[in-house]
Design a protein around this motif. Structure first.
Motif, short mmCIF file in Angstrom:
data_model
loop_
_atom_site.label_atom_id
_atom_site.label_comp_id
_atom_site.label_asym_id
_atom_site.label_seq_id
_atom_site.Cartn_x
_atom_site.Cartn_y
_atom_site.Cartn_z
N ILE A 47 -16.24 28.67 98.54
CA ILE A 47 -14.70 28.98 98.40
C ILE A 47 -14.02 28.17 97.72
O ILE A 47 -13.34 28.18 96.77
CB ILE A 47 -14.11 29.23 99.86
CG1 ILE A 47 -14.80 30.44 100.48
CG2 ILE A 47 -12.78 29.48 99.64
CD1 ILE A 47 -14.34 30.45 101.83
N ILE A 48 -14.37 26.73 98.04
CA ILE A 48 -13.62 25.50 97.28
C ILE A 48 -14.03 25.37 95.91
O ILE A 48 -13.18 25.35 95.03
CB ILE A 48 -14.07 23.98 98.02
CG1 ILE A 48 -13.78 24.30 99.27
CG2 ILE A 48 -13.80 23.09 97.25
CD1 ILE A 48 -14.53 23.18 100.17
N CYS A 49 -15.27 25.74 95.66
CA CYS A 49 -15.70 25.76 94.08
C CYS A 49 -15.10 27.00 93.66
O CYS A 49 -14.44 26.81 92.21
CB CYS A 49 -17.19 26.08 94.10
SG CYS A 49 -18.08 24.72 94.64
N ASP A 50 -14.95 28.24 93.95
CA ASP A 50 -14.20 29.28 93.48
C ASP A 50 -12.58 28.80 93.17
O ASP A 50 -12.37 29.56 92.17
CB ASP A 50 -14.39 30.44 94.19
CG ASP A 50 -15.70 31.17 94.29
OD1 ASP A 50 -16.43 31.02 93.10
OD2 ASP A 50 -15.79 32.00 95.16
N GLU A 51 -12.30 28.38 93.91
CA GLU A 51 -10.84 28.08 93.78
C GLU A 51 -10.44 27.19 92.52
O GLU A 51 -9.66 27.33 91.68
CB GLU A 51 -10.23 27.05 94.89
CG GLU A 51 -9.99 28.08 96.34
CD GLU A 51 -9.56 27.46 97.49
OE1 GLU A 51 -9.30 27.87 98.65
OE2 GLU A 51 -9.71 25.93 97.53
N VAL A 52 -11.47 26.19 92.47
CA VAL A 52 -11.30 25.37 90.97
C VAL A 52 -11.56 26.18 89.94
O VAL A 52 -10.90 25.88 88.71
CB VAL A 52 -12.18 24.16 91.12
CG1 VAL A 52 -12.39 23.38 89.98
CG2 VAL A 52 -11.84 23.30 92.29
N GLY A 53 -12.62 26.90 90.06
CA GLY A 53 -12.99 27.73 88.81
C GLY A 53 -11.93 28.68 88.49
O GLY A 53 -11.81 29.18 87.27
N LEU A 54 -11.14 29.21 89.27
CA LEU A 54 -9.85 30.25 88.94
C LEU A 54 -9.02 29.36 88.22
O LEU A 54 -8.15 30.00 87.18
CB LEU A 54 -9.30 30.68 90.13
CG LEU A 54 -10.19 31.69 90.94
CD1 LEU A 54 -9.42 31.97 92.13
CD2 LEU A 54 -10.18 32.91 90.17
N ILE A 55 -8.82 28.15 88.19
CA ILE A 55 -7.63 27.47 87.73
C ILE A 55 -7.90 26.49 86.48
O ILE A 55 -7.39 25.97 85.71
CB ILE A 55 -7.12 26.47 88.63
CG1 ILE A 55 -7.66 25.47 89.21
CG2 ILE A 55 -6.31 27.41 89.76
CD1 ILE A 55 -7.11 24.37 90.20
N ASP A 56 -9.51 26.31 86.30
CA ASP A 56 -9.98 25.43 85.28
C ASP A 56 -11.29 26.18 84.72
O ASP A 56 -12.36 26.24 85.30
CB ASP A 56 -10.49 24.07 85.80
CG ASP A 56 -10.83 23.11 84.66
OD1 ASP A 56 -11.18 23.49 83.68
OD2 ASP A 56 -10.46 21.77 84.90
N GLU A 57 -10.97 26.77 83.45
CA GLU A 57 -12.10 27.43 83.00
C GLU A 57 -13.35 26.80 82.53
O GLU A 57 -14.31 27.69 82.24
CB GLU A 57 -11.58 28.16 81.62
CG GLU A 57 -11.22 27.44 80.64
CD GLU A 57 -10.46 27.82 79.34
OE1 GLU A 57 -10.19 27.19 78.31
OE2 GLU A 57 -10.30 29.03 79.33
N ARG A 58 -13.43 25.50 82.85
CA ARG A 58 -14.55 24.82 82.40
C ARG A 58 -15.59 24.87 83.51
O ARG A 58 -16.80 24.38 83.35
CB ARG A 58 -14.29 23.35 82.16
CG ARG A 58 -13.33 22.92 80.80
CD ARG A 58 -13.03 21.54 81.05
NE ARG A 58 -12.25 21.12 82.11
CZ ARG A 58 -11.75 19.85 82.51
NH1 ARG A 58 -11.92 19.01 81.45
NH2 ARG A 58 -10.95 19.70 83.20
#
Length: 336
Positions: A47-58
């Motif tokens: 979940i933590i990784c998904d949250e970052v993936g949603l705001i940073d396309e890298r």
């Protein structure tokens, strides 16, 4: 065009993964992608990784069923698009210039691989230790080979998965061995080093390697280690040195000692009812692979003699007696 691909497996690292993701987002070198492979985490890591993936396309997050770190890294390798590849563990930390230093080193030197210094740190005590490497600058592989085993024994730098940047073409058709839980990174790089012409060593430390992290594979108990798998890795190590015409002097001495130890460990750490079978198995491997079995210490020499002479029943009896003696010794200490 993406310059660096970062591959990061994650399994139940919710305590740590937020920090490493922040460290990556703060990198002064921005032209990178991060392939995160969530290896079936049962905590909030995914979940933590998904949250970052949603705001940073890298950041690309891939969720898979739990299959181990080797399989997870292989999944990530199939997705990389960068010119250069690096691996990061989810419970480690980075300085903000980590990727920049690696990128500048590899582009200016045109070396095949960058190997950087790292700093080990212990979470409970906050103790740190610099893992300095004995070189600085660019070297031909043939210059490094005479002392390869000694440097690996003293530092481990050739085997660590992290702290490196390598050209993408080096990993073509090269993958981690699925199922390996220990030294899987050294096994991986032993497939790459025969392709390597030059290595650039960056002695400064910008990578912080956490020791004794929760869920760390480095915490395996002796009886949980697959010693036969470790023996096979080190047979590959010997094959690499032979292929490079460098299986001599210190390299031979050190690798022969490692091979002998693992032959011994396969029997010594086996379930006692399986010792006869393990003795037979190690006898065959030692003969087929021409392993020079020279032990150190009484117990090791006795067990190696049993292996060389196929005395499995005797080895079992001796180790059962040895277990009893060790038990009495521990008990006697309690009453002193």
């Amino acid at each position: 065009m993406i310059m660096i691909s970062v591959v990061m497996p994650v399994f139940n690292k919710e305590k740590y993964v937020h920090n490493i993701l922040k460290d990556l987002q703060k990198q002064t070198f921005q032209n990178f992608e991060c392939i995160i492979v969530d290896d079936g985490s049962t905590d909030r890591s995914g979940i933590i990784c998904d949250e970052v993936g949603l705001i940073d396309e890298r950041f690309q997050v891939i969720h898979i069923k739990n299959a181990g770190v080797s399989y997870a890294r292989n999944v990530g390798l199939k997705e990389v698009r960068g010119n250069y590849i690096t691996f990061i563990d989810a419970d480690d930390r980075l300085e903000s210039n980590y990727l920049k230093v690696l990128y500048e080193d590899i582009t200016k030197s045109n070396a095949d691989i960058i190997i950087s210094g790292v700093e080990k740190w212990w979470e409970k005590t906050n103790f740190t230790e610099l893992l300095k490497i004995p070189y600085q600058g660019k070297y031909k592989m043939k210059e490094l080979l005479p002392k390869f085993a000694m440097v690996q024994k003293n530092t481990g730098i050739y085997g660590y998965c992290w702290g490196k940047l390598l050209k993408k073409e080096l990993i073509e058709e090269v993958y981690f061995t699925n199922g390996l839980k220990l030294a899987e990174d050294f096994d991986f790089y032993l497939q790459i080093y025969p392709k390597v012409d030059t290595i650039f060593f960056e002695n400064n430390c910008h990578y912080f390697y956490l020791q004794e992290a929760q869920n760390s594979s480095m915490l395996s108990a002796d009886n949980e280690i697959d010693y036969k798998a470790q023996l096979k890795i080190n047979l590959r190590y010997r094959d690499f040195l032979k292929k490079m015409n460098s299986y001599n002097e210190y390299n031979r001495l050190l690798v022969d000692r490692i091979l002998t130890n693992y032959v011994f460990f396969v029997v010594y750490h086996a379930r006692r009812q399986e010792i006869s079978k393990k003795v037979e198995e190690m006898n065959q491997i030692a003969y087929q692979e021409n392993i020079n079995l020279k032990g150190v210490g009484t117990i090791q020499n006795i067990i190696l003699w049993c292996i060389k002479n196929k005395k499995g029943i005797l080895a079992e009896k001796l180790l059962r007696i040895y277990d009893i003696l060790r038990w009495f010794k521990r008990k006697s200490r309690l009453f002193l």
